[in-house]
Motif scaffolding. Structure first.
Motif, PDB file in Angstrom:
ATOM      1  N   PHE A  71       7.118  -5.445 -12.634  1.00 28.61           N
ATOM      2  CA  PHE A  71       7.521  -4.055 -12.386  1.00 28.61           C
ATOM      3  C   PHE A  71       7.615  -3.353 -13.730  1.00 28.61           C
ATOM      4  O   PHE A  71       8.185  -3.872 -14.685  1.00 28.61           O
ATOM      5  CB  PHE A  71       8.857  -4.009 -11.633  1.00 28.61           C
ATOM      6  N   GLY A  72       7.017  -2.172 -13.801  1.00 33.00           N
ATOM      7  CA  GLY A  72       6.961  -1.476 -15.083  1.00 33.00           C
ATOM      8  C   GLY A  72       6.269  -2.361 -16.101  1.00 33.00           C
ATOM      9  O   GLY A  72       5.174  -2.882 -15.849  1.00 33.00           O
ATOM     10  N   ASP A  73       6.885  -2.559 -17.250  1.00 32.81           N
ATOM     11  CA  ASP A  73       6.300  -3.425 -18.261  1.00 32.81           C
ATOM     12  C   ASP A  73       7.038  -4.767 -18.338  1.00 32.81           C
ATOM     13  O   ASP A  73       6.987  -5.460 -19.347  1.00 32.81           O
ATOM     14  CB  ASP A  73       6.321  -2.734 -19.633  1.00 32.81           C
ATOM     15  N   ARG A  74       7.737  -5.105 -17.244  1.00 30.56           N
ATOM     16  CA  ARG A  74       8.526  -6.324 -17.221  1.00 30.56           C
ATOM     17  C   ARG A  74       8.047  -7.288 -16.142  1.00 30.56           C
ATOM     18  O   ARG A  74       7.401  -6.889 -15.179  1.00 30.56           O
ATOM     19  CB  ARG A  74      10.003  -6.009 -16.958  1.00 30.56           C
ATOM     20  N   THR A  75       8.411  -8.545 -16.320  1.00 30.90           N
ATOM     21  CA  THR A  75       8.186  -9.564 -15.305  1.00 30.90           C
ATOM     22  C   THR A  75       9.467 -10.378 -15.159  1.00 30.90           C
ATOM     23  O   THR A  75      10.109 -10.725 -16.156  1.00 30.90           O
ATOM     24  CB  THR A  75       7.030 -10.502 -15.677  1.00 30.90           C
ATOM     25  N   ALA A  76       9.839 -10.650 -13.935  1.00 32.98           N
ATOM     26  CA  ALA A  76      11.032 -11.451 -13.655  1.00 32.98           C
ATOM     27  C   ALA A  76      10.659 -12.582 -12.701  1.00 32.98           C
ATOM     28  O   ALA A  76       9.694 -12.479 -11.938  1.00 32.98           O
ATOM     29  CB  ALA A  76      12.120 -10.585 -13.041  1.00 32.98           C
ATOM     30  N   SER A  77      11.424 -13.644 -12.738  1.00 34.37           N
ATOM     31  CA  SER A  77      11.179 -14.762 -11.842  1.00 34.37           C
ATOM     32  C   SER A  77      12.492 -15.273 -11.272  1.00 34.37           C
ATOM     33  O   SER A  77      13.558 -15.130 -11.889  1.00 34.37           O
ATOM     34  CB  SER A  77      10.464 -15.899 -12.575  1.00 34.37           C
ATOM     35  N   ALA A  78      12.420 -15.849 -10.074  1.00 34.56           N
ATOM     36  CA  ALA A  78      13.612 -16.399  -9.426  1.00 34.56           C
ATOM     37  C   ALA A  78      13.187 -17.309  -8.285  1.00 34.56           C
ATOM     38  O   ALA A  78      12.109 -17.115  -7.697  1.00 34.56           O
ATOM     39  CB  ALA A  78      14.496 -15.282  -8.889  1.00 34.56           C
ATOM     40  N   PRO A  79      14.024 -18.265  -7.932  1.00 37.07           N
ATOM     41  CA  PRO A  79      13.707 -19.129  -6.784  1.00 37.07           C
ATOM     42  C   PRO A  79      13.966 -18.447  -5.446  1.00 37.07           C
ATOM     43  O   PRO A  79      13.615 -18.986  -4.398  1.00 37.07           O
ATOM     44  CB  PRO A  79      14.654 -20.318  -6.981  1.00 37.07           C
ATOM     45  N   ALA A  80      14.581 -17.249  -5.477  1.00 33.32           N
ATOM     46  CA  ALA A  80      14.868 -16.514  -4.244  1.00 33.32           C
ATOM     47  C   ALA A  80      14.412 -15.071  -4.364  1.00 33.32           C
ATOM     48  O   ALA A  80      14.615 -14.426  -5.402  1.00 33.32           O
ATOM     49  CB  ALA A  80      16.364 -16.561  -3.935  1.00 33.32           C
ATOM     50  N   LEU A  81      13.788 -14.571  -3.295  1.00 33.97           N
ATOM     51  CA  LEU A  81      13.309 -13.186  -3.233  1.00 33.97           C
ATOM     52  C   LEU A  81      13.779 -12.577  -1.921  1.00 33.97           C
ATOM     53  O   LEU A  81      13.559 -13.147  -0.848  1.00 33.97           O
ATOM     54  CB  LEU A  81      11.786 -13.128  -3.314  1.00 33.97           C
ATOM     55  N   VAL A  82      14.418 -11.420  -1.994  1.00 32.30           N
ATOM     56  CA  VAL A  82      14.928 -10.743  -0.804  1.00 32.30           C
ATOM     57  C   VAL A  82      14.157  -9.445  -0.583  1.00 32.30           C
ATOM     58  O   VAL A  82      14.127  -8.579  -1.458  1.00 32.30           O
ATOM     59  CB  VAL A  82      16.433 -10.425  -0.942  1.00 32.30           C
ATOM     60  N   ILE A  83      13.536  -9.324   0.588  1.00 31.07           N
ATOM     61  CA  ILE A  83      12.825  -8.089   0.953  1.00 31.07           C
ATOM     62  C   ILE A  83      13.825  -7.158   1.623  1.00 31.07           C
ATOM     63  O   ILE A  83      14.302  -7.427   2.725  1.00 31.07           O
ATOM     64  CB  ILE A  83      11.646  -8.382   1.899  1.00 31.07           C
ATOM     65  N   ALA A  84      14.144  -6.069   0.947  1.00 31.33           N
ATOM     66  CA  ALA A  84      15.134  -5.115   1.462  1.00 31.33           C
ATOM     67  C   ALA A  84      14.650  -3.686   1.256  1.00 31.33           C
ATOM     68  O   ALA A  84      15.436  -2.787   0.955  1.00 31.33           O
ATOM     69  CB  ALA A  84      16.479  -5.334   0.771  1.00 31.33           C
ATOM     70  N   THR A  85      13.344  -3.483   1.402  1.00 29.47           N
ATOM     71  CA  THR A  85      12.751  -2.173   1.112  1.00 29.47           C
ATOM     72  C   THR A  85      12.618  -1.274   2.335  1.00 29.47           C
ATOM     73  O   THR A  85      12.003  -0.216   2.265  1.00 29.47           O
ATOM     74  CB  THR A  85      11.366  -2.344   0.456  1.00 29.47           C
ATOM     75  N   GLY A  86      13.219  -1.682   3.457  1.00 28.63           N
ATOM     76  CA  GLY A  86      13.250  -0.813   4.622  1.00 28.63           C
ATOM     77  C   GLY A  86      11.907  -0.651   5.302  1.00 28.63           C
ATOM     78  O   GLY A  86      10.976  -1.435   5.107  1.00 28.63           O
ATOM     79  N   GLY A  87      11.804   0.415   6.125  1.00 28.67           N
ATOM     80  CA  GLY A  87      10.576   0.721   6.840  1.00 28.67           C
ATOM     81  C   GLY A  87      10.043   2.078   6.426  1.00 28.67           C
ATOM     82  O   GLY A  87      10.563   2.712   5.505  1.00 28.67           O
ATOM     83  N   PRO A  88       9.010   2.570   7.113  1.00 28.09           N
ATOM     84  CA  PRO A  88       8.361   3.827   6.708  1.00 28.09           C
ATOM     85  C   PRO A  88       9.040   5.105   7.188  1.00 28.09           C
ATOM     86  O   PRO A  88       8.534   6.195   6.935  1.00 28.09           O
ATOM     87  CB  PRO A  88       6.967   3.700   7.324  1.00 28.09           C
ATOM     88  N   ALA A  89      10.195   5.009   7.866  1.00 30.46           N
ATOM     89  CA  ALA A  89      10.868   6.215   8.330  1.00 30.46           C
ATOM     90  C   ALA A  89      11.364   7.059   7.150  1.00 30.46           C
ATOM     91  O   ALA A  89      11.891   6.524   6.174  1.00 30.46           O
ATOM     92  CB  ALA A  89      12.043   5.849   9.237  1.00 30.46           C
ATOM     93  N   ILE A  90      11.170   8.363   7.257  1.00 31.15           N
ATOM     94  CA  ILE A  90      11.522   9.372   6.244  1.00 31.15           C
ATOM     95  C   ILE A  90      10.752   9.136   4.938  1.00 31.15           C
ATOM     96  O   ILE A  90      11.335   8.832   3.894  1.00 31.15           O
ATOM     97  CB  ILE A  90      13.041   9.440   5.969  1.00 31.15           C
ATOM     98  N   PRO A  91       9.437   9.292   4.985  1.00 33.58           N
ATOM     99  CA  PRO A  91       8.616   9.072   3.782  1.00 33.58           C
ATOM    100  C   PRO A  91       8.944  10.006   2.619  1.00 33.58           C
ATOM    101  O   PRO A  91       8.688   9.656   1.465  1.00 33.58           O
ATOM    102  CB  PRO A  91       7.181   9.291   4.291  1.00 33.58           C
ATOM    103  N   LYS A  92       9.533  11.168   2.905  1.00 32.61           N
ATOM    104  CA  LYS A  92       9.870  12.082   1.800  1.00 32.61           C
ATOM    105  C   LYS A  92      10.919  11.482   0.874  1.00 32.61           C
ATOM    106  O   LYS A  92      11.074  11.934  -0.263  1.00 32.61           O
ATOM    107  CB  LYS A  92      10.349  13.431   2.335  1.00 32.61           C
ATOM    108  N   LEU A  93      11.613  10.448   1.359  1.00 28.71           N
ATOM    109  CA  LEU A  93      12.574   9.745   0.511  1.00 28.71           C
ATOM    110  C   LEU A  93      11.930   8.573  -0.221  1.00 28.71           C
ATOM    111  O   LEU A  93      12.604   7.816  -0.907  1.00 28.71           O
ATOM    112  CB  LEU A  93      13.752   9.230   1.350  1.00 28.71           C
TER     113      LEU A  93
END
Length: 391
Positions: free
Chosen positions: A146-168
């Protein structure tokens, strides 16, 4: 590029579910990174409840959620309740009130809830305004660029929601990522959304701005709240609720006189025989709506001139007036997304993927959708806590 910065968990999304998860995990001593492409956290929280955030509902039972698996939400909701979140609100000295039907709001601003979540997640690192360029998995580690960085972890959580209210800034990113890692997706669709009417019901679009208490029905589901006519069709709490259950081609039944006793029109014929049907309806409904319904029913003369059978038909129609929407106002006006990452591949205890240890999905990204009135925030809190305790 520099070597990835190591973390115990990376959470994608700084909304309600992601921040809640981050707070729980950070308080357990985990090194947590939260990444979001938005410049500020909790954007949906900030606009909710007219800016006062309907932060939970005290009646948040599993039967008030839609999912391909109606049992999936039971575990998380039982282990973190609306009362639990309310205690957190009180601990942060946020004044609140109950509006109706168990809906709890801030007395002040929705920003208080965002601040609460950030304070709870004080031990986590939060990277905002950081679009995610790549997500990978190898040798038990997730890598995020992301950006100019890289991160790593043994756990990844998807919490980016759905497509409702695209203006946000809402997108279907969660689904793309889920599919990439082998999780199935239940077809997403707009929920808690106004419904649109076709040209044959244009008369009702002319009632834009008129609202009235109704009972709205679709299939076996019914909601007793207000309906609002708009320039495109139907809205208001009752319609938003029913929209989550509505499918193309189905009709929606509206009881315009939900408090009326059976036989009310026949009784009026005996007590007010010279009254017109229009005036009779007008005693219970806004004038413009009564005029429109009367024009559609089109029974001339006074009540005395109408047969009992005709009046019985009027009662039946007003108690179940059928509209067949031609669509909805879509994700642009939907409060939430129905469907999403299939619960079939997730643990209801921990929100983790069954086939890939370390992968989690929470909040609106998952195929669990609540009723209007604080239910979806409660799912965000409960699912976030479930994952945060497991990380």
């Amino acid at each position: 590029m520099k070597s990835p910065t190591p973390y115990d968990a990376i959470i994608l999304g700084a909304g309600g579910a992601g921040l809640m998860c981050a707070g729980i995990a950070a308080q357990r001593g985990k090194r947590v990174l939260v990444i979001d492409h938005a410049p500020e956290p909790g954007k949906k929280i900030l606009i909710s409840g007219g800016g006062r955030c309907n932060f939970t509902n005290l009646g948040a039972a599993p039967d008030r959620y839609l999912s391909a698996n109606p049992h999936f939400a039971k575990s998380a909701l039982a282990r973190y309740t609306g009362q639990d979140f309310l205690e957190l609100v009180v601990r942060h000295r946020i004044a609140w009130h109950e509006k109706t039907l168990g809906q709890l709001f801030c007395d002040g601003s929705a920003r208080q809830i965002v601040r609460l979540l950030l304070d709870e997640a004080d031990g986590a690192e939060i990277a905002l305004g950081s679009p995610i360029r790549d997500v990978s998995y190898a040798d038990g580690q997730f890598g995020v660029t992301f950006g100019d960085r890289t991160a790593s972890a043994p756990a990844l959580v998807i919490a980016t929601g759905g497509p409702a209210i695209p203006k946000l800034g809402a997108t279907g990113f969660a689904y793309d990522l889920a599919r990439k890692f082998g999780l199935k997706v239940v077809e997403p669709r707009p929920a808690l959304v106004p419904l649109t009417l076709g040209a044959d019901e244009a008369l009702f679009r002319e009632l834009s701005g008129v609202a009235t208490p109704v009972v709205a029905r679709c299939g076996k589901v019914a909601f007793a709240e207000a309906a609002l006519f708009t320039h495109r069709g139907l809205s208001g709490p009752a319609i938003l609720q029913i929209s989550s259950y509505w499918k193309h081609g189905a009709s929606v039944g509206i009881d315009f006189l939900p408090g009326a006793d059976p036989g009310w029109a026949l009784a009026a014929k005996r007590t007010r025989p010279r009254a017109t049907l229009r005036s009779l309806i007008g005693g219970h409904l806004p004038d413009r709506l009564a005029e429109a319904l009367g024009a559609r029913i089109a029974l001339p003369g006074d009540l005395a001139s109408l047969t009992d059978r005709a009046l019985g038909a009027v009662e039946a129609r007003l108690s179940d007036w059928r509209f067949t929407p031609n669509g909805s106002e879509g994700f642009a006006k939907a409060e939430v997304t129905a469907g999403g990452i299939s619960t079939a591949g997730l643990s209801s205890q921990t929100m983790s993927a069954r086939h890939l240890p370390g992968l989690y999905a929470i909040g609106e990204a998952v195929d669990v959708t609540g009723w209007l009135g604080g239910y979806n925030f409660q799912w965000a809190w409960a699912s976030g806590v479930a994952a945060g305790r497991s990380l």
